[in-house]
Structure formats: structure tokens, C-alpha cells
Design an enzyme around this catalytic site. Structure first.
Site, mmCIF file in Angstrom:
data_model
loop_
_atom_site.group_PDB
_atom_site.id
_atom_site.type_symbol
_atom_site.label_atom_id
_atom_site.label_comp_id
_atom_site.label_asym_id
_atom_site.label_seq_id
_atom_site.Cartn_x
_atom_site.Cartn_y
_atom_site.Cartn_z
ATOM 1 N N LYS A 33 77.770 112.519 9.545
ATOM 2 C CA LYS A 33 77.630 113.762 10.313
ATOM 3 C C LYS A 33 79.093 114.309 10.378
ATOM 4 O O LYS A 33 79.911 113.670 11.124
ATOM 5 C CB LYS A 33 76.937 113.841 11.459
HETATM 6 C C1 E4P Z 1 71.795 117.845 16.429
HETATM 7 O O1 E4P Z 1 71.897 117.162 15.384
HETATM 8 C C2 E4P Z 1 72.393 117.786 17.668
HETATM 9 O O2 E4P Z 1 72.209 116.547 18.037
HETATM 10 C C3 E4P Z 1 71.373 118.472 18.708
HETATM 11 O O3 E4P Z 1 70.313 119.060 18.158
HETATM 12 C C4 E4P Z 1 71.963 119.352 19.980
HETATM 13 O O4 E4P Z 1 71.094 119.748 20.607
HETATM 14 P P1 E4P Z 1 71.685 120.080 22.245
HETATM 15 O O5 E4P Z 1 71.970 121.680 21.960
HETATM 16 O O6 E4P Z 1 70.250 120.236 22.900
HETATM 17 O O7 E4P Z 1 72.486 119.540 22.540
#
Ligand code: E4P
Length: 218
Positions: free
Chosen positions: A83
């Protein structure tokens, strides 16, 4: 449509996987913090439970260091998806990881259609638009998903739209209606998909009538 679970909580992942609800997992530095574990150990354990892509995020902001971290994360397991953040360095790393390491890449922290276009051009396997965080600012997160869907279809990009920052079951329904490829949701949102008061009421009535028959099955 694929379901990824957005957590680094191994117990939750194991339970949801047994229910057949886990096609992959996404983690991020905040979720690793919340798990209380070490990124390498936690990611390795998740990869041993789930066959699909498990996103593990680099924390460097410069290309060369991102590539070093990508190598370390990739060595954890074959299904680790690297990522990277949606920055110029992140996009450059995306291109190299895809072409030279031949690894899946999830480009994260996407908040605009133009950013999603850049990620597709960099060969991203997944683009992660954060719908919940957009909604929090008063914008419409799902509108962004529709725009990205249209752009990717216009040019036949292979990059999968991974709807992230999911907060509600309606986010999941709308993502499915738009034709997003994947949603990643917290465990509670995935579990909430099954809930309907008429299902509970109907089951209660059936069981009450069944008890009156005095019968048993088997
Ligand atoms: C995506 O890969 C992120 O880990 C995640 O969806 C972020 O979500 P949040 O806005 O609830 O922290």
C-alpha cells in the site's frame, strides 16, 4: 463484488473468514497501532489466515525508502499487497513495484477523480477512495466512486476500485449499485449487513409456531 475487512485484529479476521466474508484485508499504520502488534508479525499471521490480498502500508514518504520498505513487506508473504500513498513518490513506487517486483499495489488516500486517474496510469492494482472521510467534510464520497467508475470504464483501466473508509451499510449498498469492484469495511459494518428487524420478527414467529407442533427434525 469483493469484501475486504479493514482491520488488523486477527481474531475478527479469523471469525469473519470462517463466515466466508473475507476476500482480502486492508491495514494501515493506525490499524497496526490499534492491534498492539508488530507490523511484520501481524501481517504474517493475517496472511496465513486469508488467501486474498492483504494490504500492508509503507510509511516512508520518499521513493527510495518506500522501495526498501516495499521489499521488506513483500518478503512477509506472497499475498501481501503493498500500500502506497497517493503522492508523486507513491505513484512512482507503484509503477516500479508493479513492473519490477510484479506485486499487487493498493494506492491509498485517494480523494479525487484525478488522483484515481493517476493511480490507474501508474498501474495500480487497487485504488482506495476514502468515502467516509469525504462525507465527514460535507462532500459526497459516493459521488467520487461514480466518477472513478466512469473514468475507468471510459478507458478500460484494470485498476480495481476499492471503496475505503466505509462507515455504514449504505456505503456498501451504494458501492455495489455503482459497480465498485471491492469494499473494505470495519468488521462491525460487515456484520451489520445481515440485520433486518423483519428477519428477526419472522424467525421468532416461525420458532414459536414450531414449538407448538411438538415436533423435532432429526
Ligand atoms: C483503507 O484502506 C483505510 O485503511 C481505511 O478504510 C480508512 O478508514 P477510516 O477513514 O475509517 O480511518
Amino acid at each position: 463484488m469483493k469484501f475486504f475487512v479493514d482491520t488488523a485484529d486477527v481474531k475478527e479476521i479469523r471469525e469473519l473468514n470462517e463466515l466466508g466474508l473475507v476476500d482480502g484485508v486492508t491495514t494501515n499504520p493506525s490499524l497496526i497501532l490499534k492491534s498492539g502488534g508488530n507490523i511484520a508479525d501481524v501481517t504474517k499471521e493475517i496472511c496465513s489466515i486469508v488467501e486474498g490480498p492483504v494490504s500492508a502500508e509503507v510509511v516512508a514518504t520518499e521513493y527510495a525508502q518506500m522501495m526498501k520498505e516495499a521489499e521488506v513487506l513483500a518478503a512477509i508473504a506472497d499475498n501481501v499487497c503493498i500500500k502506497v500513498p497517493l503522492t508523486l513518490d507513491g505513484l512512482r513506487a507503484c509503477k516500479t513495484i508493479r513492473t519490477e517486483m510484479e506485486r499487487m499495489v493498493n494506492v491509498t488516500l485517494c480523494f479525487s477523480a484525478n488522483q484515481a486517474l493517476l493511480a490507474a496510469k501508474a498501474g495500480a492494482s487497487f485504488i482506495s477512495p476514502f468515502v467516509g472521510r469525504l462525507d465527514d467534510t460535507g462532500l459526497d464520497g459516493m459521488e467520487l466512486i461514480s466518477e472513478i467508475r466512469q473514468i475507468y470504464d471510459n478507458f478500460d483501466f484494470d485498476t480495481e476500485i476499492l471503496v475505503a473508509s466505509v462507515r455504514t451499510v449504505n456505503h456498501i449498498k451504494e458501492a455495489a449499485l455503482i459497480g465498485a469492484d471491492v469494499i473494505t469495511a470495519p468488521p462491525a459494518a460487515l456484520r451489520a449487513l445481515v440485520k433486518h428487524p423483519l428477519t428477526d420478527k419472522g424467525l421468532e414467529a416461525f420458532l414459536a409456531d414450531w414449538a407448538k407442533t411438538g415436533q423435532k427434525i432429526g
